[in-house]
Write an enzyme that holds these catalytic residues in place. Structure first.
Site, PDB file in Angstrom:
ATOM      1  N   ASN A 171      34.753 -32.314 -49.807  1.00 46.52           N
ATOM      2  CA  ASN A 171      33.364 -31.860 -49.695  1.00 46.52           C
ATOM      3  C   ASN A 171      33.224 -30.619 -50.580  1.00 46.52           C
ATOM      4  O   ASN A 171      33.602 -29.523 -50.180  1.00 46.52           O
ATOM      5  CB  ASN A 171      33.068 -31.546 -48.228  1.00 46.52           C
ATOM      6  CG  ASN A 171      31.642 -31.093 -48.007  1.00 46.52           C
ATOM      7  OD1 ASN A 171      30.849 -30.993 -48.947  1.00 46.52           O
ATOM      8  ND2 ASN A 171      31.305 -30.816 -46.763  1.00 46.52           N
ATOM      9  N   LEU A 175      21.949 -31.120 -33.802  1.00 47.23           N
ATOM     10  CA  LEU A 175      21.488 -29.732 -33.659  1.00 47.23           C
ATOM     11  C   LEU A 175      22.632 -28.785 -33.986  1.00 47.23           C
ATOM     12  O   LEU A 175      23.565 -28.618 -33.195  1.00 47.23           O
ATOM     13  CB  LEU A 175      20.986 -29.484 -32.225  1.00 47.23           C
ATOM     14  CG  LEU A 175      19.983 -30.507 -31.653  1.00 47.23           C
ATOM     15  CD1 LEU A 175      19.579 -30.134 -30.235  1.00 47.23           C
ATOM     16  CD2 LEU A 175      18.749 -30.616 -32.539  1.00 47.23           C
ATOM     17  N   GLY A 176      22.563 -28.197 -35.176  1.00 39.68           N
ATOM     18  CA  GLY A 176      23.606 -27.257 -35.593  1.00 39.68           C
ATOM     19  C   GLY A 176      22.944 -26.099 -36.318  1.00 39.68           C
ATOM     20  O   GLY A 176      21.789 -25.766 -36.033  1.00 39.68           O
ATOM     21  N   ASN A 177      23.639 -25.508 -37.268  1.00 43.70           N
ATOM     22  CA  ASN A 177      23.001 -24.478 -38.105  1.00 43.70           C
ATOM     23  C   ASN A 177      21.757 -25.043 -38.761  1.00 43.70           C
ATOM     24  O   ASN A 177      20.727 -24.394 -38.844  1.00 43.70           O
ATOM     25  CB  ASN A 177      23.972 -24.044 -39.192  1.00 43.70           C
ATOM     26  CG  ASN A 177      24.568 -22.713 -38.852  1.00 43.70           C
ATOM     27  OD1 ASN A 177      23.915 -21.880 -38.232  1.00 43.70           O
ATOM     28  ND2 ASN A 177      25.807 -22.516 -39.242  1.00 43.70           N
ATOM     29  N   GLY A 178      21.906 -26.274 -39.273  1.00 48.00           N
ATOM     30  CA  GLY A 178      20.758 -27.056 -39.709  1.00 48.00           C
ATOM     31  C   GLY A 178      20.557 -28.139 -38.659  1.00 48.00           C
ATOM     32  O   GLY A 178      21.538 -28.669 -38.146  1.00 48.00           O
ATOM     33  N   ASN A 202      27.555 -28.380 -27.553  1.00 51.62           N
ATOM     34  CA  ASN A 202      28.049 -27.255 -26.747  1.00 51.62           C
ATOM     35  C   ASN A 202      27.040 -26.602 -25.825  1.00 51.62           C
ATOM     36  O   ASN A 202      27.421 -25.941 -24.870  1.00 51.62           O
ATOM     37  CB  ASN A 202      28.608 -26.165 -27.674  1.00 51.62           C
ATOM     38  CG  ASN A 202      29.814 -26.666 -28.442  1.00 51.62           C
ATOM     39  OD1 ASN A 202      30.779 -27.107 -27.834  1.00 51.62           O
ATOM     40  ND2 ASN A 202      29.740 -26.634 -29.759  1.00 51.62           N
ATOM     41  N   ARG A 208      16.349 -21.379 -41.297  1.00 56.87           N
ATOM     42  CA  ARG A 208      15.301 -22.127 -42.019  1.00 56.87           C
ATOM     43  C   ARG A 208      14.055 -22.266 -41.150  1.00 56.87           C
ATOM     44  O   ARG A 208      14.173 -22.523 -39.946  1.00 56.87           O
ATOM     45  CB  ARG A 208      15.800 -23.532 -42.378  1.00 56.87           C
ATOM     46  CG  ARG A 208      16.903 -23.514 -43.414  1.00 56.87           C
ATOM     47  CD  ARG A 208      17.450 -24.916 -43.636  1.00 56.87           C
ATOM     48  NE  ARG A 208      18.895 -24.899 -43.507  1.00 56.87           N
ATOM     49  CZ  ARG A 208      19.652 -25.979 -43.397  1.00 56.87           C
ATOM     50  NH1 ARG A 208      19.104 -27.179 -43.406  1.00 56.87           N
ATOM     51  NH2 ARG A 208      20.948 -25.874 -43.281  1.00 56.87           N
ATOM     52  N   HIS A 212      21.954 -35.197 -43.233  1.00 53.42           N
ATOM     53  CA  HIS A 212      22.876 -35.420 -42.109  1.00 53.42           C
ATOM     54  C   HIS A 212      23.026 -36.918 -41.818  1.00 53.42           C
ATOM     55  O   HIS A 212      23.358 -37.310 -40.700  1.00 53.42           O
ATOM     56  CB  HIS A 212      22.356 -34.770 -40.795  1.00 53.42           C
ATOM     57  CG  HIS A 212      22.335 -33.277 -40.788  1.00 53.42           C
ATOM     58  ND1 HIS A 212      21.297 -32.568 -40.207  1.00 53.42           N
ATOM     59  CD2 HIS A 212      23.211 -32.363 -41.251  1.00 53.42           C
ATOM     60  CE1 HIS A 212      21.538 -31.278 -40.321  1.00 53.42           C
ATOM     61  NE2 HIS A 212      22.701 -31.121 -40.953  1.00 53.42           N
ATOM     62  N   GLY A 264      26.999 -28.621 -33.416  1.00 57.51           N
ATOM     63  CA  GLY A 264      27.343 -27.356 -32.737  1.00 57.51           C
ATOM     64  C   GLY A 264      26.535 -27.070 -31.487  1.00 57.51           C
ATOM     65  O   GLY A 264      27.100 -26.801 -30.417  1.00 57.51           O
ATOM     66  N   GLU A 288      31.866 -35.690 -39.203  1.00 54.62           N
ATOM     67  CA  GLU A 288      31.422 -36.203 -40.494  1.00 54.62           C
ATOM     68  C   GLU A 288      32.597 -36.556 -41.405  1.00 54.62           C
ATOM     69  O   GLU A 288      32.539 -37.534 -42.140  1.00 54.62           O
ATOM     70  CB  GLU A 288      30.478 -35.187 -41.156  1.00 54.62           C
ATOM     71  CG  GLU A 288      29.101 -35.209 -40.498  1.00 54.62           C
ATOM     72  CD  GLU A 288      28.223 -34.031 -40.822  1.00 54.62           C
ATOM     73  OE1 GLU A 288      28.577 -32.907 -40.412  1.00 54.62           O
ATOM     74  OE2 GLU A 288      27.188 -34.216 -41.476  1.00 54.62           O
ATOM     75  N   LYS A 348      36.086 -28.135 -49.559  1.00 54.53           N
ATOM     76  CA  LYS A 348      36.755 -28.379 -48.277  1.00 54.53           C
ATOM     77  C   LYS A 348      37.471 -29.724 -48.357  1.00 54.53           C
ATOM     78  O   LYS A 348      36.976 -30.636 -49.029  1.00 54.53           O
ATOM     79  CB  LYS A 348      35.721 -28.462 -47.154  1.00 54.53           C
ATOM     80  CG  LYS A 348      35.071 -27.150 -46.835  1.00 54.53           C
ATOM     81  CD  LYS A 348      34.233 -27.294 -45.560  1.00 54.53           C
ATOM     82  CE  LYS A 348      33.112 -26.292 -45.570  1.00 54.53           C
ATOM     83  NZ  LYS A 348      31.911 -26.710 -44.884  1.00 54.53           N
ATOM     84  N   ARG A 386      31.928 -36.361 -49.928  1.00 59.30           N
ATOM     85  CA  ARG A 386      30.599 -36.141 -49.385  1.00 59.30           C
ATOM     86  C   ARG A 386      29.679 -35.784 -50.544  1.00 59.30           C
ATOM     87  O   ARG A 386      29.949 -34.838 -51.282  1.00 59.30           O
ATOM     88  CB  ARG A 386      30.638 -34.981 -48.391  1.00 59.30           C
ATOM     89  CG  ARG A 386      29.279 -34.745 -47.806  1.00 59.30           C
ATOM     90  CD  ARG A 386      29.281 -33.607 -46.837  1.00 59.30           C
ATOM     91  NE  ARG A 386      28.000 -33.610 -46.139  1.00 59.30           N
ATOM     92  CZ  ARG A 386      27.700 -32.769 -45.186  1.00 59.30           C
ATOM     93  NH1 ARG A 386      28.572 -31.862 -44.802  1.00 59.30           N
ATOM     94  NH2 ARG A 386      26.531 -32.824 -44.604  1.00 59.30           N
TER      95      ARG A 386
HETATM   96  P1  ADP Z   1      26.770 -26.571 -39.347  1.00 60.07           P
HETATM   97  O1  ADP Z   1      25.359 -27.013 -39.556  1.00 60.07           O
HETATM   98  O2  ADP Z   1      27.121 -25.302 -40.059  1.00 60.07           O
HETATM   99  O3  ADP Z   1      27.796 -27.673 -39.457  1.00 60.07           O
HETATM  100  P2  ADP Z   1      27.468 -26.629 -36.523  1.00 60.07           P
HETATM  101  O4  ADP Z   1      27.092 -28.035 -36.227  1.00 60.07           O
HETATM  102  O5  ADP Z   1      28.888 -26.248 -36.506  1.00 60.07           O
HETATM  103  O6  ADP Z   1      26.755 -26.114 -37.831  1.00 60.07           O
HETATM  104  O7  ADP Z   1      26.688 -25.722 -35.482  1.00 60.07           O
HETATM  105  C1  ADP Z   1      26.792 -24.334 -35.549  1.00 60.07           C
HETATM  106  C2  ADP Z   1      25.894 -23.727 -34.482  1.00 60.07           C
HETATM  107  O8  ADP Z   1      26.279 -24.233 -33.189  1.00 60.07           O
HETATM  108  C3  ADP Z   1      26.056 -22.234 -34.407  1.00 60.07           C
HETATM  109  O9  ADP Z   1      25.060 -21.602 -35.139  1.00 60.07           O
HETATM  110  C4  ADP Z   1      25.870 -21.935 -32.943  1.00 60.07           C
HETATM  111  O10 ADP Z   1      24.567 -21.420 -32.781  1.00 60.07           O
HETATM  112  C5  ADP Z   1      25.917 -23.265 -32.231  1.00 60.07           C
HETATM  113  N1  ADP Z   1      26.877 -23.238 -31.129  1.00 60.07           N
HETATM  114  C6  ADP Z   1      28.205 -23.420 -31.174  1.00 60.07           C
HETATM  115  N2  ADP Z   1      28.735 -23.297 -29.922  1.00 60.07           N
HETATM  116  C7  ADP Z   1      27.700 -23.046 -29.099  1.00 60.07           C
HETATM  117  C8  ADP Z   1      27.584 -22.817 -27.677  1.00 60.07           C
HETATM  118  N3  ADP Z   1      28.625 -22.824 -26.884  1.00 60.07           N
HETATM  119  N4  ADP Z   1      26.343 -22.568 -27.200  1.00 60.07           N
HETATM  120  C9  ADP Z   1      25.280 -22.545 -27.999  1.00 60.07           C
HETATM  121  N5  ADP Z   1      25.326 -22.765 -29.322  1.00 60.07           N
HETATM  122  C10 ADP Z   1      26.510 -23.007 -29.858  1.00 60.07           C
END
Ligand code: ADP
Length: 397
Positions: free
Chosen positions: A7, A209-212, A335, A241, A180, A331, A384, A14, A90
């Site tokens: 990637n 649901l992550g950073n993006g 979580n 964003r 994604h 993320g 991924e 990576k 990727r």
């Molecule tokens: P990326 O888009 O960089 O791959 P990820 O899917 O790893 O992102 O998600 C990262 C986000 O997940 C972090 O910004 C954080 O806010 C959130 N996150 C991780 N662990 C937790 C948790 N235990 N509770 C709430 N949010 C979490």
């Protein structure tokens, strides 16, 4: 069969090496600061990690260092580089050209290049990574491109067109593409398998649901809508964003603040979202801590994220004429039990009944809705890199 997943970003690369028969990761790591100075962090399974800071003037050197590390006498996990059966890359953007992963040849490279204007930060780096591997791997080692946009190519025009003068679609390919895709494809398939159902019989909403963050409406195994657009800026508000806003805001801010097009783009991508709203953080753990301590803007940012996610779920159920399964992943989706609960709250009218006891603290592949819930809600951890390795295996086998 060993598959290397690559990637490449503009200054990073990576990698993960899989034994795809066992699913084991043999080694993984990252090359950073390529073209600046260079840092390789290498983590072999069952051996000590190491960091090397030799110069990395370009991606070709970086890829060579990765391959050398993989066969190194001390840290290596392979006897010979020919033990790598194939490489999966990727790649961000395939425009309208591919709806599946493909074995890389000159035509594929031409498409990746043609899509440079659509993915100016990623596609050039992805192509450099591919050419670097070609240069240093034994001749004939198959390489596969796995595109972020591919899964969404099944959307109908009514979902992907923007109501702008049609000529911009024709001249500049301006339309919704979505991102994604590898994750949406993987978790929708995995959810069906986990539930013992056929994906072709299901209406699924996948929430990455992550950073993006992005959503996909997956009807009978095909993506029919997604929340990201021409770029990954669209959809719900994210870490930094802004997501969907009234487009008229853009020229107003440019005029009032004296910003150029690229400055306002930067503002919307890097200084907005829950970070810009709260002034606290883009990390949802920090936000929830701040909200609990009484920070009202952090609480507002969380509420907006949850509310916008809920509205997308409602609209995708309408778009598909119903929903059988909702998948939470990435993320936050994997979580954050409180975000999942808030998104699904007060949706009983819709057939969604979350089981709070099962949801609380749950991070693994599981059903988090009650047995009586008409809609099954699941957590499916995304992966991924493994998905890329599996797609690569399927193509080269
Ligand atoms: P990326 O888009 O960089 O791959 P990820 O899917 O790893 O992102 O998600 C990262 C986000 O997940 C972090 O910004 C954080 O806010 C959130 N996150 C991780 N662990 C937790 C948790 N235990 N509770 C709430 N949010 C979490």
């Amino acid at each position: 069969m060993n598959i290397l997943v690559i990637n490449c970003g503009s200054s990073s690369c990576k990698f993960q090496l899989f034994n795809i028969d066992t699913g084991d990761i043999l080694a993984k790591g990252i090359c950073e600061r390529i073209g600046i100075d260079g840092k390789l962090t290498y983590k072999p399974a069952n051996k000590a990690d190491y960091v090397s800071k030799e110069p990395m003037p370009d991606h070709k050197v970086a890829v060579k260092m990765v391959l050398d590390a993989l066969v190194d006498k001390e840290h290596g996990v392979l006897n010979d580089i020919s033990e790598i059966a194939a490489v999966g890359h990727r790649v961000l953007h395939a425009g309208k050209y591919y709806s599946e992963s493909v074995i890389i040849n000159d035509d594929v490279k031409r498409v990746i290049k043609e899509c440079f204007p659509l993915g100016p930060l990623h596609n050039p780096a992805n192509l450099i990574g591919i050419e670097a591997c070609e240069a240093v791997l034994p001749e004939g080692t198959p390489q596969v491109a796995v595109f972020d946009t591919a899964f969404h190519q099944t959307m109908p025009p009514k979902a992907y067109m923007y109501a702008l003068p049609y000529e911009y679609y024709e001249k500049y390919s301006i339309r919704r593409y979505g991102f994604h895709g590898t994750s949406h494809r993987y978790v929708s398939k995995r959810a069906a398998a986990f539930l013992g159902k056929n994906l072709k019989d299901l209406k699924v909403i996948t929430c990455h649901l992550g950073n993006g963050s992005s959503f996909a409406a997956v009807k009978n195994g095909k993506c029919v809508d997604t929340s990201m657009g021409l770029t990954p800026l669209a959809g719900i508000c994210m870490g930094t964003r802004c997501g969907d806003i009234d487009p008229a805001i853009v020229p107003i801010i440019m005029e009032k603040e004296g910003l150029t097009a690229s400055q306002v783009d930067d503002l919307m991508n890097k200084k907005s979202g829950v970070q810009g709203l709260s002034g606290v953080s883009s990390d949802f753990r920090d936000l929830s801590k701040a909200a609990k301590e009484g920070n009202e803007r952090a609480a507002l940012a969380l509420e907006m994220f949850e509310y916008q996610a809920k509205k997308i779920i409602g609209s995708y159920a309408a778009a598909m004429g119903g929903v059988d399964v909702i998948v939470f992943t990435a993320g936050i989706g994997e979580n954050s039990d409180y975000i999942r609960e808030a998104v699904c709250e007060d949706m009983e009218f819709f057939g969604i009944e979350i089981d709070k006891k099962v949801n609380d603290g749950n991070r693994k592949e599981s059903i988090i809705s009650k047995p009586s819930s008409k809609v099954t809600v699941v957590v499916i951890p995304t992966n991924e890199e493994l998905a890329i390795a599996k797609e690569t295996e399927a193509l080269v086998k």
